[in-house]
Write an enzyme that holds these catalytic residues in place. Structure first.
Site, PDB file in Angstrom:
ATOM      1  N   ASP A  16       0.790  -1.227   0.000  1.00 10.50           N
ATOM      2  CA  ASP A  16       0.000   0.000   0.000  1.00 10.50           C
ATOM      3  C   ASP A  16       0.822   1.278   0.000  1.00 10.50           C
ATOM      4  OD1 ASP A  16      -2.431  -1.408   0.038  1.00 10.50           O
ATOM      5  OD2 ASP A  16      -2.261  -1.702   2.194  1.00 10.50           O
ATOM      6  N   CYS A  17       2.138   1.178  -0.068  1.00  9.92           N
ATOM      7  CA  CYS A  17       2.932   2.406  -0.075  1.00  9.92           C
ATOM      8  C   CYS A  17       4.216   2.179  -0.858  1.00  9.92           C
ATOM      9  CB  CYS A  17       3.257   2.869   1.342  1.00  9.92           C
ATOM     10  SG  CYS A  17       4.433   1.811   2.195  1.00  9.92           S
ATOM     11  N   ASP A 414      -1.103  17.306 -36.810  1.00  7.85           N
ATOM     12  CA  ASP A 414      -1.478  16.873 -38.150  1.00  7.85           C
ATOM     13  C   ASP A 414      -2.835  17.513 -38.442  1.00  7.85           C
ATOM     14  OD1 ASP A 414      -1.494  15.432 -40.534  1.00  7.85           O
ATOM     15  OD2 ASP A 414      -2.639  13.802 -39.633  1.00  7.85           O
TER      16      ASP A 414
END
Length: 716
Positions: A16-17, A414
């Site tokens: 989680d980190c 373009d």
């Protein structure tokens, strides 16, 4: 000769980190045969590049020993895979969909909280046992943390956050601060739990996109329909979509028409009317009609699945700022240990300070110096930025690309299919001797059955104007000139002005009208009926509805815009004038590449926007190549970034998102280092101790994570 590498993808549980990711990265890199490792916290995944001889079980064991769940990723409609449980692990190994309050980490945190509350009660009733009950409460949380610290050290990460916590808590017990040590461990576990919840929110932002695709589909076979899992759909299957239902696969409408609500995927609030022959995408909603759709992509390869997969891969690619923070933290953490040791030892040795007091301060500095908030400051913001961009059709392939957009000072577009829609439409009808509707009907009658884009434009205009199209007899094409035939007994010709002049007298006013329309970059077909000019039909590939606003938005950001096109100069300049952009026309692909290089030599950071095929050399030469497309393979897999929904305005939105993310990272780093600096001073002065120290670290981590998650609500 370099051996070919194989890539294997794994799903990780309980990561989680950024510190978790760093430990896993370091541990797996130590395995023989591993060439590279990419870990995504938000994607809960890891990609390992290795020689063919690497045993997957070695990777599984190495990560499991660190306390994380791991399983080899299986193919699926949205890239998800179950996560296997590792034995004797402390992190959560459950499936990613499990509620956070049922995870092993949550259970451990609540157990530690309950133990410390019980210790307070027992200590109040039996003061003589207070130290021992707090020691027991401390061990409930510290033993799992200490084990993780030991395993991380053995796997190559000796200076982990768990190691700092273990040293600080053990030291506190040795100087008699057992109660504080227990409280610090509880606060640390609560901080980890909050990190996990925040990381889950980030994952859900992309997973929510995958969940838009329905799980089942109605397949038509031999006139009968049957319901099957959407994952079993194959290319060529015909599916039935009822009003109000989500479309379960990318495909092409073969029967029916309906307003298609694409808001869940594109964010566009206005539904689009689509009918036979038009493409539809998985996850969109058929509002009012029954559709039969021929499947054009399997569930694992539909637009949404590819977006999810590419975003997860992008989150594994670190931005320059993130790589710098990683390098900084590798020296920062040992530096914190050294400073803590000096604070604990030097005052007692040099000036006779109280050993317990200065050791206490040294331990507090260890907690203040925990690098979690600093390390997560960048990847949390980058992951949130990539996720929120993908949900709005702004796909950027990695943190480096996201970070690079803020430096863009010029954008080269373009023309055809990028600034313009990509197909001609009828813009003007000038009738002579008849009304416009009749002239259009005669022209459309001749063009029935032709596949030429100009013929299609005339038929589309007749359809939208509800002009009756009579049959044409003996219709035939005349090479290089036009088409002729008989419509209602009238000899009709439609073609170039020169060819029309050979069949009818063209007045000076009519010549001037043709010249005026040509001057606007329009192609003019002249209609001749019974030997007399009956009308002029002008066509042009028109700019996208938001093209002018998109160019203006770039200019407002101080970014130069230029159009590079192989089209003729007159058409290019007419389109450019209507959009407020400078034009370079009649260019070959290598000319576009050369002009991009010239802009770069002027000191500009150049983004090139094109279709990803004809513009490939220029896209490659630009600092950032952007493919414009509606979910096609080219749009998704060519260049550095892709605008999935064909909006010119999205180029400016990418720049704004990049700037918002980098501002967020700056805020995060300021919070992380600022709080540490304040508490470092107050600790040395004796105003704060262990509790405020861990609160500073946990608080900073939570603040940084919550601040990064604000980017998930970015609207651009």
């Amino acid at each position: 000769m370099t051996a070919l590498l194989t890539q294997t993808r794994f799903k990780i549980g309980g990561m989680d980190c950024a510190s978790c990711a760093a430990k896993i990265d370091t541990a797996v890199r130590r395995l023989d045969g591993v060439a590279d490792v990419s870990v995504s916290v938000t994607g809960a995944s890891m990609t390992v590049s290795h020689g063919g001889s690497l045993n997957d079980n070695k990777v599984l064991r190495q990560v499991a020993q660190l306390g994380y769940g791991i399983a080899k990723a299986e193919g699926g409609t949205d890239g998800r895979a179950s996560v296997a449980k590792a034995h004797h692990a402390d992190h959560d190994h459950s499936d990613a969909e499990q509620a956070w309050w049922r995870s092993r980490r949550t259970v451990l945190t609540f157990a530690c909280v309950a133990a410390i509350l019980a210790a307070y009660g027992v200590g109040h009733l039996f003061p003589v046992a207070e130290r021992w009950v707090f020691l027991a409460a401390l061990l409930v949380g510290l033993l799992p943390i200490g084990r993780r610290a030991l395993m991380a050290a053995l796997a190559g990460t000796p200076f982990s956050i768990e190691m700092l916590m273990t040293i600080a808590a053990t030291g506190a017990v040795m100087i008699g601060a057992t109660e504080e040590a227990a409280a610090v461990v509880v606060l640390f576990l609560i901080g980890e739990l909050l990190e996990g919840v925040a990381a889950g929110r980030a994952r859900a932002s992309i997973q929510g996109l995958a969940d838009l695709v329905p799980k089942t589909a109605l397949v038509e076979r031999a006139g009968d329909t049957s319901e099957i899992p959407a994952g079993d759909l194959a290319v060529g299957h015909v599916i039935v979509v009822r009003p109000g239902n989500r479309i379960p696969a990318d495909g092409e409408i073969v029967e029916g028409s309906s307003d298609i609500d694409e808001a869940p995927v594109t964010g566009e609030s206005t539904p689009k009317r689509k009918s036979v022959g038009e493409p539809v995408f998985a996850g969109t909603i058929s509002s009012d009609g029954v559709l039969k759709v021929r499947v054009t992509a399997t569930a694992s390869d539909n637009t949404i699945a590819r977006i999810v997969r590419l975003v997860e891969e992008a989150q594994e690619a670190k931005a320059p700022t993130e790589r710098f923070i990683d390098r900084f933290s590798r020296t920062y953490t040992p530096g914190v240990l050294a400073v803590g040791a000096l604070v604990a030892l030097l005052p007692p040795l040099l000036i006779g300070g109280d050993w317990n007091a200065w050791i206490y301060k040294g331990l507090a500095i260890l907690l203040i110096g925990c690098p979690c908030a600093l390390v997560i400051s960048t990847p949390a913001a980058i992951a949130a930025g990539l996720a929120t961009g993908a949900r709005r059709g702004l796909l950027m392939k990695g943190g480096a690309v996201l970070e690079g957009f803020r430096q863009i000072t010029a954008v080269a577009f373009d023309k055809t299919g990028t600034l313009t829609v990509g197909k001609p439409v009828v813009t003007d009808i000038v009738a002579y001797g008849r009304d416009e509707r009749t002239a259009l009907a005669l022209a459309a009658a001749l063009e029935q059955g032709s596949s030429h884009p100009l013929a299609q434009a005339i038929r589309d205009r007749a359809k939208s104007d509800k002009a009756p199209v009579p049959p044409a007899l003996a219709a035939k094409a005349i090479s290089g000139k036009g088409v002729e035939g008989s419509v209602g007994g009238i000899a009709v010709f439609l073609g170039s002005g020169q060819a029309a002049g050979e069949r009818a007298g063209v007045t000076e006013a009519q010549r001037l009208a043709v010249a005026s329309l040509n001057g606007q970059g329009k192609t003019v077909s002249v209609l001749v009926a019974d030997g007399v000019v009956a009308g002029l039909i002008a066509m042009r590939d028109e700019p996208r509805p938001d093209a002018a606003a998109g160019i203006a938005a770039l200019k407002a950001e101080g970014i130069r815009a230029v159009m590079l096109t192989g089209d003729n100069r007159r058409t290019a300049e007419a389109i450019a004038a209507s959009l407020g952009i400078e034009a370079r026309a009649e260019l070959l692909p290598q000319d576009k590449q050369r002009i991009v290089g010239e802009l770069q030599r002027e000191g500009l950071k150049v983004a090139k926007v094109g279709d990803g095929i004809n513009d490939a050399p220029a896209l490659a030469a630009a600092d950032i190549g952007i493919a414009m497309g509606g979910g096609t393979d080219v749009a998704l897999e060519t260049a550095d970034a892709a605008i999935l929904h064909g909006r010119v305005m999205d180029v400016a939105r990418m720049v704004k998102l990049s700037r918002a993310v980098m501002a967020n990272i700056g805020q995060n780093i300021t919070v992380a280092l600022g709080l540490k600096a304040v508490f470092l001073v107050t600790t040395i002065l004796g105003f704060t101790g262990l509790w405020p120290a861990i609160l500073a670290d946990t608080g900073a981590t939570v603040l940084v994570t919550v601040n990064a998650m604000r980017l998930l609500r970015w609207r651009g």
